[in-house]
Every structure is written in C-alpha cells, then in structure tokens.
Enzyme design. Structure first.
Site, PDB file in Angstrom:
ATOM      1  CE  LYS A 143      -0.287   1.811   4.545  1.00 31.07           C
ATOM      2  NZ  LYS A 143       0.830   1.256   5.200  1.00 31.07           N
ATOM      3  CD  GLN A 149       5.973   2.874   5.984  1.00 32.16           C
ATOM      4  OE1 GLN A 149       7.050   2.500   5.528  1.00 32.16           O
ATOM      5  NE2 GLN A 149       5.167   2.064   6.623  1.00 32.16           N
ATOM      6  CE1 TYR A 155       8.965  -2.930   0.805  1.00 29.03           C
ATOM      7  CE2 TYR A 155       7.522  -1.134   1.490  1.00 29.03           C
ATOM      8  CZ  TYR A 155       7.758  -2.488   1.308  1.00 29.03           C
ATOM      9  OH  TYR A 155       6.764  -3.396   1.620  1.00 29.03           O
ATOM     10  CE  LYS A 159       7.341  -4.155  -1.942  1.00 29.69           C
ATOM     11  NZ  LYS A 159       7.173  -5.541  -2.370  1.00 29.69           N
ATOM     12  CD  GLU A 187      -0.390  -1.343   8.320  1.00 26.12           C
ATOM     13  OE1 GLU A 187       0.498  -1.727   9.115  1.00 26.12           O
ATOM     14  OE2 GLU A 187      -0.262  -0.366   7.576  1.00 26.12           O
TER      15      GLU A 187
HETATM   16  P1  NAP Z   1       9.027 -11.515   5.650  1.00 24.37           P
HETATM   17  O1  NAP Z   1       8.283 -11.834   6.868  1.00 24.37           O
HETATM   18  O2  NAP Z   1      10.392 -10.884   5.801  1.00 24.37           O
HETATM   19  O3  NAP Z   1       9.195 -12.799   4.721  1.00 24.37           O
HETATM   20  C1  NAP Z   1       9.881 -12.628   3.497  1.00 24.37           C
HETATM   21  C2  NAP Z   1      10.792 -13.785   3.227  1.00 24.37           C
HETATM   22  O4  NAP Z   1      11.512 -13.449   2.007  1.00 24.37           O
HETATM   23  C3  NAP Z   1      11.891 -14.008   4.282  1.00 24.37           C
HETATM   24  O5  NAP Z   1      12.104 -15.384   4.461  1.00 24.37           O
HETATM   25  C4  NAP Z   1      13.120 -13.341   3.645  1.00 24.37           C
HETATM   26  O6  NAP Z   1      14.349 -13.885   4.097  1.00 24.37           O
HETATM   27  C5  NAP Z   1      12.899 -13.663   2.190  1.00 24.37           C
HETATM   28  N1  NAP Z   1      13.633 -12.772   1.276  1.00 24.37           N
HETATM   29  C6  NAP Z   1      13.830 -11.433   1.391  1.00 24.37           C
HETATM   30  N2  NAP Z   1      14.547 -10.987   0.337  1.00 24.37           N
HETATM   31  C7  NAP Z   1      14.792 -12.057  -0.446  1.00 24.37           C
HETATM   32  C8  NAP Z   1      15.458 -12.239  -1.679  1.00 24.37           C
HETATM   33  N3  NAP Z   1      16.055 -11.221  -2.312  1.00 24.37           N
HETATM   34  N4  NAP Z   1      15.521 -13.483  -2.214  1.00 24.37           N
HETATM   35  C9  NAP Z   1      14.908 -14.541  -1.599  1.00 24.37           C
HETATM   36  N5  NAP Z   1      14.260 -14.424  -0.424  1.00 24.37           N
HETATM   37  C10 NAP Z   1      14.204 -13.203   0.158  1.00 24.37           C
HETATM   38  O7  NAP Z   1       8.166 -10.498   4.712  1.00 24.37           O
HETATM   39  P2  NAP Z   1       6.568 -10.333   4.526  1.00 24.37           P
HETATM   40  O8  NAP Z   1       6.072  -9.346   5.509  1.00 24.37           O
HETATM   41  O9  NAP Z   1       5.948 -11.662   4.410  1.00 24.37           O
HETATM   42  O10 NAP Z   1       6.568  -9.584   3.117  1.00 24.37           O
HETATM   43  C11 NAP Z   1       6.394 -10.245   1.886  1.00 24.37           C
HETATM   44  C12 NAP Z   1       6.064  -9.213   0.811  1.00 24.37           C
HETATM   45  O11 NAP Z   1       4.872  -8.514   1.183  1.00 24.37           O
HETATM   46  C13 NAP Z   1       7.150  -8.157   0.610  1.00 24.37           C
HETATM   47  O12 NAP Z   1       7.272  -7.856  -0.772  1.00 24.37           O
HETATM   48  C14 NAP Z   1       6.599  -6.946   1.348  1.00 24.37           C
HETATM   49  O13 NAP Z   1       7.054  -5.734   0.800  1.00 24.37           O
HETATM   50  C15 NAP Z   1       5.101  -7.125   1.103  1.00 24.37           C
HETATM   51  N6  NAP Z   1       4.274  -6.417   2.096  1.00 24.37           N
HETATM   52  C16 NAP Z   1       4.161  -6.858   3.377  1.00 24.37           C
HETATM   53  C17 NAP Z   1       3.367  -6.160   4.266  1.00 24.37           C
HETATM   54  C18 NAP Z   1       3.170  -6.599   5.698  1.00 24.37           C
HETATM   55  O14 NAP Z   1       2.392  -5.953   6.415  1.00 24.37           O
HETATM   56  N7  NAP Z   1       3.816  -7.644   6.167  1.00 24.37           N
HETATM   57  C19 NAP Z   1       2.691  -5.000   3.860  1.00 24.37           C
HETATM   58  C20 NAP Z   1       2.832  -4.582   2.555  1.00 24.37           C
HETATM   59  C21 NAP Z   1       3.626  -5.301   1.675  1.00 24.37           C
HETATM   60  P3  NAP Z   1      15.176 -13.063   5.238  1.00 24.37           P
HETATM   61  O15 NAP Z   1      14.262 -12.970   6.427  1.00 24.37           O
HETATM   62  O16 NAP Z   1      16.379 -13.904   5.447  1.00 24.37           O
HETATM   63  O17 NAP Z   1      15.483 -11.717   4.633  1.00 24.37           O
END
Ligand code: NAP
Length: 261
Positions: A143, A149, A155, A159, A187
C-alpha cells in the site's frame, strides 16, 4: 471450488516466511507443487516436511535473489527438478527505510535494486516455460506504493514500479495467454512486520493504534488472507482476470477515514 492446481509448479520468492510461507502452504493444500526461493533453510525444511507428510510435493532453492544469475539458477533448479513452471509469485522484499533526507543516492539505488531487480529477473528467465503452460504471474506490492510512508524512498519506488510492471507485462503477455496481477497488502503480521513494530518503544500500543484504523474488524490482515487471493489469481478459475491491482487490506487504503473516529 476446485482450483485445478493439481501437480502444477509455482515459484515463490521469499516463500519460507510470512506471506510467502502462507502462499506456499495454500498452494500445496490445493495439490500444487510450491518451489520456495528463500535463504531461510530451517523454515523451508519445516514447510516442505509438513507438505510431504500430507502427501504433497515441494522444494526449496535456498538462496537469496541478489544477482541476476540467482534468478536464472532458480529457474534452472525448478526445471531440472519438475520440468515445468505454471506460475511465478514475486514476493520477496523488505521495507528498508532509505529516505530522501536520511538516505543517499547510493543507498536509494541499492534499495530499488534489492526490491525490484529480481521481480524482473525471475519472470524473464521463467518466461519460456510460462509460455508453454499459459501460466500466471502475481506481484506482491505494498500500500505504500499508493499512500507513501515517509523515509522509505527506495522501497516505495520499487513497490510502485511493481504495479506498473503488472500492467506492462499484462499487455506484453496477452498473446501468450499469460495473466499478470498484483496483490497489495497493507498491515499483515509477519516476521518482517514484527521486526518493524519492535522498533517502537511500545510495540503493543503501536499495534492497537494501527488496528483501530483498519475498517474491517479492526484487525490486521492474516497472511492466509493474502495467500488465498494470490492462489485464486494463479488458478485457471480467475481465467479472465489480468492487469488488476487488488488490495487485500480490510479496506485500509480506500475506505472513509472518518470510520471509527
Ligand atoms: P518476511 O516476513 O520478511 O518474509 C519474506 C521472506 O523473504 C523471508 O524469508 C526473507 O528472508 C525472504 N527474502 C527477502 N529478500 C529475499 C530475496 N532477495 N531473495 C529470496 N528471499 C528473500 O516479509 P513479509 O512481511 O511476508 O513480506 C512479503 C512481501 O509482502 C514483501 O514484498 C513486502 O514488501 C510485502 N508487504 C508486506 C506487508 C506486511 O504488512 N507484512 C505490507 C505490505 C507489503 P530473510 O528474512 O532472510 O530476509
């Protein structure tokens, strides 16, 4: 609803934790074969064991996508192992707080590359196989691409570009019947989100402040709720949906700000 995903093979970047983990697990529940591209070996092993214990199949390419070659190697790995690719979920990324004032041109470029480069690379190398399978692509954005933000130029630039690429690829890939969509979370409680929340003096207070502003049920979106939408968009049951930017956020980004005040 039968999603018709049996034995289809999907690449999920960041598939071992958070939103990616939920996508990997739900694909397997639907009979598909998820291939997790994620350096977190222990987490990946546990997911694969759970899937195999339930009679399914899965694999992990346990590397971080940093260089172009990493995406090429990931595609070669999955082709060697399973011989086909039915879809790609570009999901790996991290909000790394590279701002305009508190940042530098070098850290900005590096943040954009880290969050965007592998989205292009993975699809580029998977494309010949996606053409064979008339596959589907889902880009996970944020978002923040729409709302901003503050203090995270790299970032949000990445995005926003992911949303543009969703439309661009949807057009370019029309002749092959490959559909391309984006899912936009706001979120979601994941390891990444928890790390961010823990930077506040009182993480619990911050969490309830945020939850109060989420219109539907005043709670965070669950990773499974993002994953259900992603898996539907990968499946042939969404066969006439392409180029769409879909917010799965309990109304957080768009509904009336006066709600709950
Ligand atoms: P997360 O909890 O950090 O899980 C992401 C996974 O991806 C982790 O295992 C991480 O490994 C791995 N990773 C990161 N960079 C990588 C790369 N270059 N190659 C391979 N693996 C990689 O993240 P998440 O919150 O699930 O987020 C997933 C996606 O949703 C992201 O694109 C994020 O921007 C988007 N998003 C999330 C939220 C939210 O509220 N959580 C909101 C908006 C958008 P490491 O931990 O070792 O880095």
């Amino acid at each position: 609803m039968n999603l018709n995903l049996k034995d289809k093979v999907y690449l999920i970047s960041g598939g071992a934790k958070g939103i990616g983990e939920a996508i990997s697990r739900i694909l397997a529940e639907e009979g598909a074969i998820p291939v997790l591209i994620d350096p977190s070996l222990e987490e990946g092993k546990k997911i694969i064991k759970d899937i195999e214990d339930n009679g399914g199949k899965a694999a992990q390419y346990a590397h971080r996508l940093s260089q172009t070659k990493d995406a090429q190697n990931a595609v070669e790995f999955v082709i060697e192992k399973f011989g086909r690719i039915d879809g790609v979920v570009n999901n790996a990324g991290a909000n790394d707080s590279v701002g305009l004032e508190k940042g530098s041109p070098e850290s900005f470029r590096s943040s954009v590359e880290k969050n965007l480069g592998h989205y292009y690379d993975l699809v580029h190398f998977a494309l010949p196989y996606l053409k064979n399978s008339r596959g589907a692509i889902v880009n996970i954005s944020s978002k923040t691409a729409i709302t901003g933000q503050g203090n995270t130029s790299g970032y949000t630039a990445a995005k926003g570009a992911q949303l543009s690429l969703t439309r661009e690829w949807a057009v370019e890939l029309l002749p092959y019947g490959i559909r391309v969509n984006a899912v936009i979370p706001a979120e979601v409680m994941t390891p990444l989100y928890k790390t961010w929340l823990d930077t506040f003096e009182n993480p619990n207070e911050k969490r309830s402040e945020i939850e109060k502003r989420i219109p539907l049920e005043n709670r965070m979106t669950k990773p499974q709720e993002i994953a259900d939408m992603v898996v539907f968009l990968l499946s042939p049951r969404s066969s006439h949906t392409t180029g769409q930017l879909i917010f799965v956020d309990g109304g957080y980004t768009h509904l009336d700000r006066a709600i709950g005040t």
